[in-house]
Design an enzyme around this catalytic site. Structure first.
Site, PDB file in Angstrom:
ATOM      1  CG  ASP A  39      -2.053  -0.967   1.103  1.00 42.21           C
ATOM      2  OD1 ASP A  39      -2.310  -1.419  -0.030  1.00 42.21           O
ATOM      3  OD2 ASP A  39      -2.676  -1.290   2.131  1.00 42.21           O
ATOM      4  CG  HIS A 243      26.781   6.660 -10.130  1.00 39.68           C
ATOM      5  ND1 HIS A 243      26.199   6.495 -11.349  1.00 39.68           N
ATOM      6  CD2 HIS A 243      27.273   7.927 -10.133  1.00 39.68           C
ATOM      7  CE1 HIS A 243      26.337   7.616 -12.067  1.00 39.68           C
ATOM      8  NE2 HIS A 243      26.986   8.485 -11.346  1.00 39.68           N
ATOM      9  CG  ASP A 271      25.044  16.657 -10.100  1.00 40.85           C
ATOM     10  OD1 ASP A 271      25.522  16.117  -9.082  1.00 40.85           O
ATOM     11  OD2 ASP A 271      25.169  16.174 -11.248  1.00 40.85           O
ATOM     12  CG  HIS A 350      33.555  10.642 -14.416  1.00 42.74           C
ATOM     13  ND1 HIS A 350      33.602  12.012 -14.510  1.00 42.74           N
ATOM     14  CD2 HIS A 350      34.036  10.354 -13.184  1.00 42.74           C
ATOM     15  CE1 HIS A 350      34.060  12.516 -13.381  1.00 42.74           C
ATOM     16  NE2 HIS A 350      34.353  11.534 -12.559  1.00 42.74           N
ATOM     17  CD  GLU A 384      29.727  15.302 -12.903  1.00 42.78           C
ATOM     18  OE1 GLU A 384      29.908  14.440 -12.019  1.00 42.78           O
ATOM     19  OE2 GLU A 384      28.634  15.505 -13.446  1.00 42.78           O
ATOM     20  NE  ARG A 406      31.523  12.975  -8.780  1.00 43.27           N
ATOM     21  CZ  ARG A 406      31.481  11.720  -8.333  1.00 43.27           C
ATOM     22  NH1 ARG A 406      32.441  10.868  -8.625  1.00 43.27           N
ATOM     23  NH2 ARG A 406      30.481  11.310  -7.573  1.00 43.27           N
ATOM     24  CD  GLU A 408      28.423  16.992 -10.145  1.00 47.35           C
ATOM     25  OE1 GLU A 408      28.382  16.195  -9.184  1.00 47.35           O
ATOM     26  OE2 GLU A 408      27.798  16.816 -11.207  1.00 47.35           O
TER      27      GLU A 408
END
Ligand code: GLY
Ligand code: MN
Ligand code: MN
Length: 444
Positions: A39, A243, A271, A350, A384, A406, A408
């Protein structure tokens, strides 16, 4: 609360309709409610395209745009008011509210769509829809078309062309208006505050989720309904998992913690990533990597301006990072050759960024006619760069292993360069150490 004004939704619908071929119709469904378990539903998030054209926040709704229709160009199908359902689930706009508060020219109950929509489509030559992204809706659309086809012998004229709506709509979404930039600035401001709060709270012995709680506190306090994506709170070797989502490890003295998190305001994302030492002081190796990533980010900002192409910022980060890794002894060889052979990808795997907007990885083409897209005023993107030294990398001295950094930020292209929306979070080693030292002194 800062939000997109109603007038902007109307302007967007008009702009889309102006680009549609004559005698056509566009049809877009709202996002479906997603069941979490039994539910319990997931928090409802409107479909970005649907939101972009309507600002209508409810599920079970369909937008229909018919340029040039005499009795109104914008028709909204939505739920009817229902006292009992509203007692349980919350208020509904209903058809009156759709017209009064959301600018629809006409509104019908969603339960009547099968009876009404074929009649609206009939006689139009082309149908614009987001084909392929919502199979259930695609089936409904074909059912409505077949209703018209089945009446062809009575003179009904089914449409003969189906056009992907994405192309027009996503190109519009790529260029942010002044109102959109204002909302994105607000999301960035709140997210910056959240990162500061997490820096201030950082202590060895806490869990990664303790810092996530600090982020969530600022997001909600700022009026954000939800993060724009699952927050990444990655300490120690977890910072090398791009991630990472577990967020449940213990923060250790001497480790870095990488936080990639941003909230969403009125369906616009922010972000931000910052990487700082759990104990408030970077080690010499952590500092060297951190300052290299920062230098590469600065080089990227210099490549973001009208008439520069999409990939220039990325190329700048690759050059600075590769040269820096050679200087630090982490890569050996000629910088140009290491770039050509993509040797840097062992550490920087990346891209330097992505479009940013209603979706954190926003819509819009990166290439046009096979060439990198040229940047224009109003495009929003992230910058980033990162360096991730795998804990298992046997080619580098042990002292470097497990360091992941990193940095960003979010930017919007301006006439002269770019505006950095996320400057509210400290970024240099000195600024971050000073902020963390002040928080410690205050707590002591
Ligand atoms: N937070 C996901 C990304 O930075 O692209
Ligand atoms: Mn990003
Ligand atoms: Mn991110």
């Amino acid at each position: 609360m800062i939000h997109i004004p109603k007038s902007e939704y109307s302007r967007r619908r008009k702009a889309l309709m102006a680009q549609m071929e004559p005698n056509s119709i566009a049809i877009l469904p709202a996002a479906a409610v997603a069941i979490r378990n039994r539910d319990v539903e997931h928090v409802y998030r409107q479909d970005s395209d649907f939101q972009y054209l309507s600002g209508f926040p409810e599920p079970q709704a369909v937008i229909v745009l018919m340029p040039g229709r005499e009795h109104g160009e914008y028709v909204l199908f939505c739920r009817e008011r229902n006292a009992e359902r509203e007692l349980w689930d919350g208020l509904r706009a209903g058809q009156e509210g759709a017209i009064r508060d959301f600018g629809a020219d006409d509104a019908f109950p969603i339960t009547d769509i099968d009876d009404i929509l074929p009649g609206l489509i009939e006689g139009r030559d082309r149908v614009y829809s987001a084909m392929g992204s919502n199979p259930e809706f695609d089936r409904h659309l074909m059912d409505w078309i077949n209703v018209i086809r089945s009446k062809a012998h009575l003179g009904a004229q089914p449409p003969n062309e189906f056009v992907a709506l994405d192309h027009l709509l996503h190109d519009m979404r790529l260029y942010k208006s002044a109102a959109e930039v204002k909302v994105m600035r607000e999301a960035a401001r709140i997210s910056a505050q959240a990162h500061i709060r997490a820096m201030q709270a950082s202590r060895a012995g806490l869990h990664e989720f303790s810092l996530e709680a600090e982020l969530d506190y600022e997001f909600r306090k700022g009026g954000a309904k939800m993060p724009a994506y699952g927050s990444i709170v990655a300490s120690g070797r977890n910072s090398c998992i791009l991630h990472y989502q577990e967020n449940d490890a213990v923060l250790k003295d001497g480790d870095l913690v990488l936080i990639d998190a941003g909230c969403e305001i009125d369906c616009y994302a922010s972000d931000i990533t910052r990487t700082w030492p759990v104990n408030g002081k970077y080690s010499p190796e952590q500092k060297a990597i951190y300052e290299l990533v920062l230098a590469s980010q600065e080089a990227a900002f210099a490549e973001i301006a009208p008439n520069k192409h999409w990939n220039q910022a990325h190329e700048a980060t690759v050059r600075v990072i590769t040269a820096g890794l050679v200087n630090l002894g982490l890569l050996q060889g000629d910088v140009d050759e290491l770039i050509a052979s993509e040797a840097y990808k062992a550490f920087y795997m990346h891209r330097a960024g992505h479009w940013l907007g209603m979706d954190v990885h926003d819509v819009g083409d990166y290439k046009v006619g096979g060439e990198w897209r040229v940047l224009e005023v109003g495009m929003a993107l992230t910058v980033e760069p990162g360096i991730y030294i795998s804990p298992d990398n046997q080619n580098v001295a042990k002292k470097w292993r497990g360091i992941g950094v990193r940095i960003e930020d979010d930017v919007v292209v301006t006439k002269t360069g770019c505006e950095i929306l996320t400057n509210g979070v400290p970024k240099t080693v000195a600024e971050i150490e000073a902020l963390m030292a002040a928080a410690r002194a205050h707590a002591a």
